[in-house]
Design an enzyme around this catalytic site. Structure first.
Site, PDB file in Angstrom:
ATOM      1  N   LYS A   1       0.145  -0.984   0.004  1.00 21.31           N
ATOM      2  CA  LYS A   1       0.329  -0.052  -0.049  1.00 21.31           C
ATOM      3  C   LYS A   1       1.106   1.509  -0.038  1.00 21.31           C
ATOM      4  O   LYS A   1       0.763   2.287  -0.672  1.00 21.31           O
ATOM      5  CB  LYS A   1      -1.497  -0.087   1.298  1.00 21.31           C
ATOM      6  CG  LYS A   1      -1.956  -1.236   1.136  1.00 21.31           C
ATOM      7  CD  LYS A   1      -3.100  -1.414   2.004  1.00 21.31           C
ATOM      8  CE  LYS A   1      -4.262  -1.869   1.649  1.00 21.31           C
ATOM      9  NZ  LYS A   1      -3.409  -3.607   2.174  1.00 21.31           N
TER      10      LYS A   1
HETATM   11  C1  LIG Z   1      -4.458  -4.987   1.386  1.00 22.96           C
HETATM   12  C2  LIG Z   1      -3.690  -6.102   0.923  1.00 22.96           C
HETATM   13  C3  LIG Z   1      -4.130  -7.002   0.200  1.00 22.96           C
HETATM   14  C4  LIG Z   1      -5.185  -6.404  -1.174  1.00 22.96           C
HETATM   15  O1  LIG Z   1      -5.112  -5.507  -1.531  1.00 22.96           O
HETATM   16  P1  LIG Z   1      -6.430  -5.126  -2.098  1.00 22.96           P
HETATM   17  O2  LIG Z   1      -5.968  -4.192  -3.599  1.00 22.96           O
HETATM   18  O3  LIG Z   1      -7.602  -4.561  -1.636  1.00 22.96           O
HETATM   19  O4  LIG Z   1      -6.985  -6.425  -2.858  1.00 22.96           O
HETATM   20  C5  LIG Z   1      -2.756  -8.104   0.050  1.00 22.96           C
HETATM   21  N1  LIG Z   1      -2.302  -8.322   0.725  1.00 22.96           N
HETATM   22  C6  LIG Z   1      -1.299  -7.306   1.543  1.00 22.96           C
HETATM   23  C7  LIG Z   1      -0.531  -7.417   1.976  1.00 22.96           C
HETATM   24  C8  LIG Z   1      -2.668  -5.732   2.064  1.00 22.96           C
HETATM   25  O5  LIG Z   1      -1.579  -4.970   2.365  1.00 22.96           O
END
Ligand SMILES: *Cc1c(COP(=O)(O)O)cnc(C)c1O
Length: 503
Positions: A119
């Site tokens: 993120k």
């Molecule tokens: C947020 C997240 C996901 C999922 O991503 P999306 O964009 O919500 O599909 C997968 N793995 C981790 C470690 C995350 O923080």
């Protein structure tokens, strides 16, 4: 005016800056642009481009009302000195293909940012984009207060992105006692003059619902407006979070070209651990922009609502919710799916509006057969049980000497299960978090002694695998805790107001 409008209606057009500032369209839909894919990126030239250059090109195509100079400044601020790899998102080859076939498999490491989860790639960029949205016509200058409920990863990545960002403040609520020790410390030790972090007596859904009520509280909005403050969201429904994620699909392709693994035009399969459908949707955007994508694989954990949807065309959230070792994928309402439905249906906003009404009224919807076929032509996928997540971590380590986290492991399991897409010359697994964010689950899966303390687990994992924990995680146990507030659910609005008064 501008090219962005809601997935549920076309009446309100706005610029990409407005879309980023607002987050969500007024009718509850997500912002989309019908120009997606009209202009393509030159894939043959990718090998010569750095991450920064690719980012400038992609952002320039998708956010057309930012000037070249603004885009360049955002990219430089977001990705210079913030990621622990010169490639920003480096690609690592695995020794053995998980499915036993002969298409080589690579891992795209998205976790080298300040909070060790993917993120960061978007949340290092969003504040820079937001800072350049100016104010809408006829509005006085305002400060933006970001309010976020988090189950763990989003909160810290948003805090790191918005800390001391000019013209903004950020308040994060997390369910007290329900995030990992590492995750809690990551948030409670956050530095910055414009940040606030607060535990909530309740679970994540309680916190999330309370935040939604705060956004809908018109009295509160009025009082904040008198102070020159407007609320916004750093959630992945914001286009400003989606667009930066498109970049690393091209960056992966560029690295494959540079290493000679593929030739320009060769198709690549991407496997993506998925929750809110944001990361994988970015892959679809990349395909629309001209990236040769053989297939997009949705990888879910035990909360497998998306996999059932792919199989049947019926989305049904009326099911048990499971708390797993991959908490960031524990989601039953996958918000960004709405954008995919919009595009794959050929921009049928009336259909999307009626499906979303069904979801909110009945808890389920069924897409028309033609749309289901269209989705199946682009996406495949699978899901992993808790046991399968653990054995995927073990297999990946035994076969390749490479450690993955539980989210990435869902994807590894899917690559074991599915054979390579037709025509794929490479398979790329998107790795969304450092294994050191979830040291206990990973150590346990590898059959190591997993002490109750997360930091002791990090040491065990480091010694057994010869890998090094990211410094910002290892140092957490020594950082001073700045925030120890815990509030009842009905106090969160007041908490936001106090934080806004300090801006
Ligand atoms: C947020 C997240 C996901 C999922 O991503 P999306 O964009 O919500 O599909 C997968 N793995 C981790 C470690 C995350 O923080």
């Amino acid at each position: 005016m501008g090219t962005y409008h809601s997935t549920r209606s076309r009446t309100l057009a706005c610029s990409s800056k407005d879309a980023i500032r607002r987050g969500l369209a007024p009718d509850g839909g997500l912002f989309v642009s019908d120009e997606l894919g009209e202009k393509k990126l030159d894939v043959a030239g990718l090998a010569d481009l750095s991450y920064h250059q690719i980012a400038r090109t992609v952002l320039g195509l998708l956010l057309d009302d930012y000037t070249d100079a603004e885009v360049a400044a955002c990219v430089d601020e977001a990705y210079t000195g913030t990621f622990a790899s010169p490639e920003v998102t480096p690609l690592v080859g695995l020794d053995h293909a998980p499915d036993g076939g002969d298409v080589p498999t690579y891992v795209l490491e998205l976790f080298h940012g300040p909070t060790s989860a993917f993120k960061d790639v978007a949340l290092q960029m969003l504040p820079r984009l937001m800072a350049r949205t100016g104010t809408a016509e006829g509005e006085a200058a305002q400060k933006i207060m970001i309010v976020t409920a988090t189950s763990g990863d989003t909160g810290k990545a948003a805090l790191a992105g918005f800390a001391d960002a000019p013209g903004t403040g950020i308040t994060v609520f997390y369910p007290e006692g329900k995030v990992s020790r590492v995750q809690e410390l990551q948030m409670s030790t956050q530095e910055g003059g414009n940040v606030a972090v607060c535990g909530v007596r309740g679970n994540f859904d309680d916190a999330q619902s309370a935040v939604k009520r705060i956004f809908g509280d018109r009295e509160l909005a009025k009082r904040l407006a008198e102070r020159g403050v407007v609320l916004s969201s750093a959630n992945s429904i914001n286009v400003g979070r989606l667009v930066p994620q498109v970049v690393y699909y091209f960056a992966a392709y560029a690295q494959l070209l540079r290493s000679g693994a593929i030739q320009p035009g060769d198709a690549v399969e991407f496997c993506v651990p998925t929750g809110n459908f944001g990361d994988i949707l970015a892959g679809y955007y990349a395909q629309r922009l001209g990236l040769p994508v053989a297939r997009l694989d949705v990888a879910s954990d035990r909360n497998n609502v998306l996999i059932d949807f792919l199989k049947t065309g019926a989305y049904d959230r009326r099911r048990e919710f499971f708390t797993t070792t991959s908490p960031s994928m524990d989601i039953l309402i996958s918000s960004n799916l709405e954008r995919m439905l919009y595009y794959v249906s050929g921009g049928d906003e009336a259909l999307v509006a009626s499906l979303m009404a069904d979801l909110s009224n009945e808890g389920c919807y069924q897409v028309p057969e033609e749309l289901h076929q269209g989705i199946r032509a682009l996406f495949d996928g699978g899901w992993a049980s808790e046991e399968q997540v653990a054995s995927a971590i073990k297999h990946c380590w035994d076969e390749n000497g490479y450690v993955i986290d539980p989210h990435t492991a869902c994807g590894f399991h899917v690559l074991e299960e599915l054979s390579a897409a037709e025509g794929a010359r490479a398979r790329v697994l998107l790795s969304t978090a450092s294994p050191y964010k979830f040291p206990r689950a990973v150590a346990g899966a590898l059959g190591l002694d997993a002490p109750a303390d997360d930091f002791a687990c990090m040491d065990v994992l480091a010694r057994a695998t010869g890998t090094v924990p990211p410094r910002q995680l290892a140092e957490l146990s020594e950082k001073p805790v700045r925030f120890a507030d815990v509030e009842d659910i009905d106090q969160l609005g007041a908490y936001v107001e106090q934080a806004a008064a300090r801006l």
